[in-house]
Design a protein around this motif. Sequence first.
Motif, mmCIF file in Angstrom:
data_model
loop_
_atom_site.group_PDB
_atom_site.id
_atom_site.type_symbol
_atom_site.label_atom_id
_atom_site.label_comp_id
_atom_site.label_asym_id
_atom_site.label_seq_id
_atom_site.Cartn_x
_atom_site.Cartn_y
_atom_site.Cartn_z
ATOM 1 N N LEU A 1 8.648 72.279 -43.530
ATOM 2 C CA LEU A 1 7.656 73.054 -42.784
ATOM 3 C C LEU A 1 7.234 74.275 -43.591
ATOM 4 C CD1 LEU A 1 6.053 73.705 -40.204
ATOM 5 C CD2 LEU A 1 8.076 74.918 -39.374
ATOM 6 N N THR A 2 5.932 74.417 -43.771
ATOM 7 C CA THR A 2 5.365 75.637 -44.323
ATOM 8 C C THR A 2 5.076 76.576 -43.158
ATOM 9 O OG1 THR A 2 4.354 74.435 -46.153
ATOM 10 C CG2 THR A 2 3.466 76.623 -45.657
ATOM 11 N N PRO A 3 5.608 77.790 -43.175
ATOM 12 C CA PRO A 3 5.384 78.709 -42.046
ATOM 13 C C PRO A 3 3.903 78.831 -41.706
ATOM 14 C CG PRO A 3 7.002 79.635 -43.534
ATOM 15 C CD PRO A 3 6.468 78.394 -44.212
ATOM 16 N N GLY A 4 3.629 78.690 -40.413
ATOM 17 C CA GLY A 4 2.254 78.780 -39.944
ATOM 18 C C GLY A 4 1.471 77.483 -40.014
ATOM 19 N N ARG A 5 2.082 76.447 -40.573
ATOM 20 C CA ARG A 5 1.389 75.164 -40.687
ATOM 21 C C ARG A 5 1.970 74.159 -39.695
ATOM 22 N NH1 ARG A 5 -3.248 75.682 -42.340
ATOM 23 N NH2 ARG A 5 -3.258 73.414 -42.589
ATOM 24 N N HIS A 6 1.447 72.938 -39.715
ATOM 25 C CA HIS A 6 1.785 71.865 -38.792
ATOM 26 C C HIS A 6 2.886 71.004 -39.417
ATOM 27 C CE1 HIS A 6 0.759 69.555 -35.249
ATOM 28 N NE2 HIS A 6 0.487 68.467 -35.942
ATOM 29 N N LEU A 7 3.984 70.765 -38.703
ATOM 30 C CA LEU A 7 5.060 69.924 -39.208
ATOM 31 C C LEU A 7 4.596 68.471 -39.266
ATOM 32 C CD1 LEU A 7 8.020 70.075 -40.124
ATOM 33 C CD2 LEU A 7 8.688 69.632 -37.756
ATOM 34 N N ARG A 8 4.843 67.822 -40.416
ATOM 35 C CA ARG A 8 4.363 66.451 -40.623
ATOM 36 C C ARG A 8 5.463 65.574 -41.203
ATOM 37 N NH1 ARG A 8 -1.285 66.185 -40.117
ATOM 38 N NH2 ARG A 8 -2.292 68.239 -40.081
ATOM 39 N N GLY A 9 5.219 64.249 -41.199
ATOM 40 C CA GLY A 9 6.226 63.330 -41.700
ATOM 41 C C GLY A 9 5.661 61.943 -41.926
ATOM 42 N N ALA A 10 6.554 60.943 -41.877
ATOM 43 C CA ALA A 10 6.167 59.561 -42.142
ATOM 44 C C ALA A 10 7.099 58.626 -41.399
ATOM 45 C CB ALA A 10 6.201 59.270 -43.642
ATOM 46 N N ALA A 11 6.618 57.416 -41.141
ATOM 47 C CA ALA A 11 7.400 56.385 -40.466
ATOM 48 C C ALA A 11 7.439 55.129 -41.329
ATOM 49 C CB ALA A 11 6.802 56.059 -39.099
ATOM 50 N N TYR A 12 8.554 54.404 -41.252
ATOM 51 C CA TYR A 12 8.767 53.217 -42.083
ATOM 52 C C TYR A 12 9.407 52.117 -41.238
ATOM 53 C CZ TYR A 12 8.401 56.804 -45.710
ATOM 54 O OH TYR A 12 7.994 57.856 -46.481
ATOM 55 N N ALA A 13 9.035 50.867 -41.537
ATOM 56 C CA ALA A 13 9.665 49.727 -40.874
ATOM 57 C C ALA A 13 9.762 48.570 -41.858
ATOM 58 C CB ALA A 13 8.884 49.300 -39.641
ATOM 59 N N GLU A 14 10.967 48.015 -41.981
ATOM 60 C CA GLU A 14 11.175 46.806 -42.770
ATOM 61 C C GLU A 14 10.972 45.607 -41.848
ATOM 62 O OE1 GLU A 14 14.906 44.604 -44.925
ATOM 63 O OE2 GLU A 14 14.683 46.783 -45.242
ATOM 64 N N CYS A 15 10.072 44.731 -42.236
ATOM 65 C CA CYS A 15 9.612 43.664 -41.343
ATOM 66 C C CYS A 15 9.663 42.309 -42.042
ATOM 67 C CB CYS A 15 8.173 43.932 -40.897
ATOM 68 S SG CYS A 15 7.908 45.523 -40.103
ATOM 69 N N ALA A 16 9.505 41.273 -41.234
ATOM 70 C CA ALA A 16 9.410 39.916 -41.758
ATOM 71 C C ALA A 16 8.448 39.122 -40.896
ATOM 72 C CB ALA A 16 10.775 39.248 -41.780
ATOM 73 N N VAL A 17 7.730 38.223 -41.542
ATOM 74 C CA VAL A 17 6.839 37.318 -40.823
ATOM 75 C C VAL A 17 6.718 36.027 -41.628
ATOM 76 C CG1 VAL A 17 4.781 38.395 -41.850
ATOM 77 C CG2 VAL A 17 4.547 37.038 -39.765
ATOM 78 N N GLY B 1 8.742 55.317 -35.323
ATOM 79 C CA GLY B 1 7.964 56.553 -35.358
ATOM 80 C C GLY B 1 7.972 57.301 -34.052
ATOM 81 N N GLY B 2 6.900 58.064 -33.820
ATOM 82 C CA GLY B 2 6.831 58.959 -32.677
ATOM 83 C C GLY B 2 7.298 60.346 -33.078
ATOM 84 N N LEU B 3 8.070 60.989 -32.216
ATOM 85 C CA LEU B 3 8.547 62.341 -32.515
ATOM 86 C C LEU B 3 9.316 62.439 -33.832
ATOM 87 C CD1 LEU B 3 9.006 65.317 -31.749
ATOM 88 C CD2 LEU B 3 10.984 64.566 -30.400
ATOM 89 N N PRO B 4 10.249 61.501 -34.145
ATOM 90 C CA PRO B 4 10.990 61.634 -35.401
ATOM 91 C C PRO B 4 10.094 61.628 -36.645
ATOM 92 C CG PRO B 4 12.089 60.091 -33.951
ATOM 93 C CD PRO B 4 10.752 60.377 -33.335
ATOM 94 N N ALA B 5 8.909 61.024 -36.544
ATOM 95 C CA ALA B 5 7.967 60.969 -37.664
ATOM 96 C C ALA B 5 6.769 61.885 -37.435
ATOM 97 C CB ALA B 5 7.491 59.541 -37.881
ATOM 98 N N LEU B 6 6.865 62.766 -36.449
ATOM 99 C CA LEU B 6 5.822 63.752 -36.147
ATOM 100 C C LEU B 6 4.475 63.105 -35.836
ATOM 101 C CD1 LEU B 6 7.254 66.409 -36.209
ATOM 102 C CD2 LEU B 6 7.974 65.177 -38.238
ATOM 103 N N GLY B 7 4.508 62.084 -34.968
ATOM 104 C CA GLY B 7 3.274 61.466 -34.494
ATOM 105 C C GLY B 7 2.811 60.264 -35.269
ATOM 106 N N ASN B 8 3.466 59.949 -36.378
ATOM 107 C CA ASN B 8 3.172 58.682 -37.059
ATOM 108 C C ASN B 8 3.915 57.578 -36.314
ATOM 109 O OD1 ASN B 8 1.671 59.588 -39.576
ATOM 110 N ND2 ASN B 8 3.484 60.895 -39.614
ATOM 111 N N LEU B 9 3.192 56.529 -35.978
ATOM 112 C CA LEU B 9 3.732 55.487 -35.105
ATOM 113 C C LEU B 9 3.373 54.124 -35.677
ATOM 114 C CD1 LEU B 9 5.152 55.088 -32.304
ATOM 115 C CD2 LEU B 9 2.852 54.978 -31.310
ATOM 116 N N LEU B 10 4.353 53.227 -35.756
ATOM 117 C CA LEU B 10 4.142 51.870 -36.241
ATOM 118 C C LEU B 10 4.287 50.902 -35.081
ATOM 119 C CD1 LEU B 10 6.261 52.067 -39.517
ATOM 120 C CD2 LEU B 10 3.831 52.596 -39.208
#
Length: 237
Positions: free
Chosen positions: A97-113, A70-79
Amino acid sequence: MPDGSRNDGVPLRVLSYNVHGQRDDTAALAAVVRAAAPDVVIVQEGPRRFRWRQKSAWLAESLGMVVAAGGLPALGNLLLTNLRVRVDRTWCQRFPLTPGRHLRGAAYAECAVHGARFVVAGSHLSTDPAERPSQAVLFKQELDAVRLPLVVGADLNENSAGAAWRTVADGLTDTAVAADRADRFTYSCGDPRTRIDGIFVDPRMTVVDYDVLDTPQTRRASDHFPVLVDLLLPTTE
């Protein structure tokens, strides 16, 4: 949280937290997360602009975690994860992006434990009720493409009565409902009145515990309360 697996699943502790761009008491923020000792932190309003990599690393270090995705590529969503969690693959999503609105997104991580594989996802939907449902559809399409058990943390900017919330939650377990604690408000810390932050999980997971951390520290740390869940993951390896 035990470090090993149990016969009925692998324990995982997850915290989802809108940190308000770290504009509040950052020492309190760090203390809250460190005391909760999560394995995974799903951050909304994390670093997304100038020097976002360094700022993300500094935030992770202050919380006792490492950056997964995440971070910038996910527009502030951080894992973020602790060292108990292995991160195998990551990717990010940006909503149109909707003109005049805030650019948004999502972050993903494939994990194991400890023999359990899963995908963690985080997003922060629009404050605009006209824009939010389409973002929820795009987010849900990406979630539906995942075949591993899912852990989803999000600030949906609406409560469970909203269409976007219902879209994201469809087919997943709302951890608050599973724990019979859906009456616990997450926003705002100054005037708690609604639940707009949620953690949703694959039905194959067991919800062991759920809490909204309402303490003097969390009231100083952000304008949202953090959501904390304990899960048992199915063993997939």
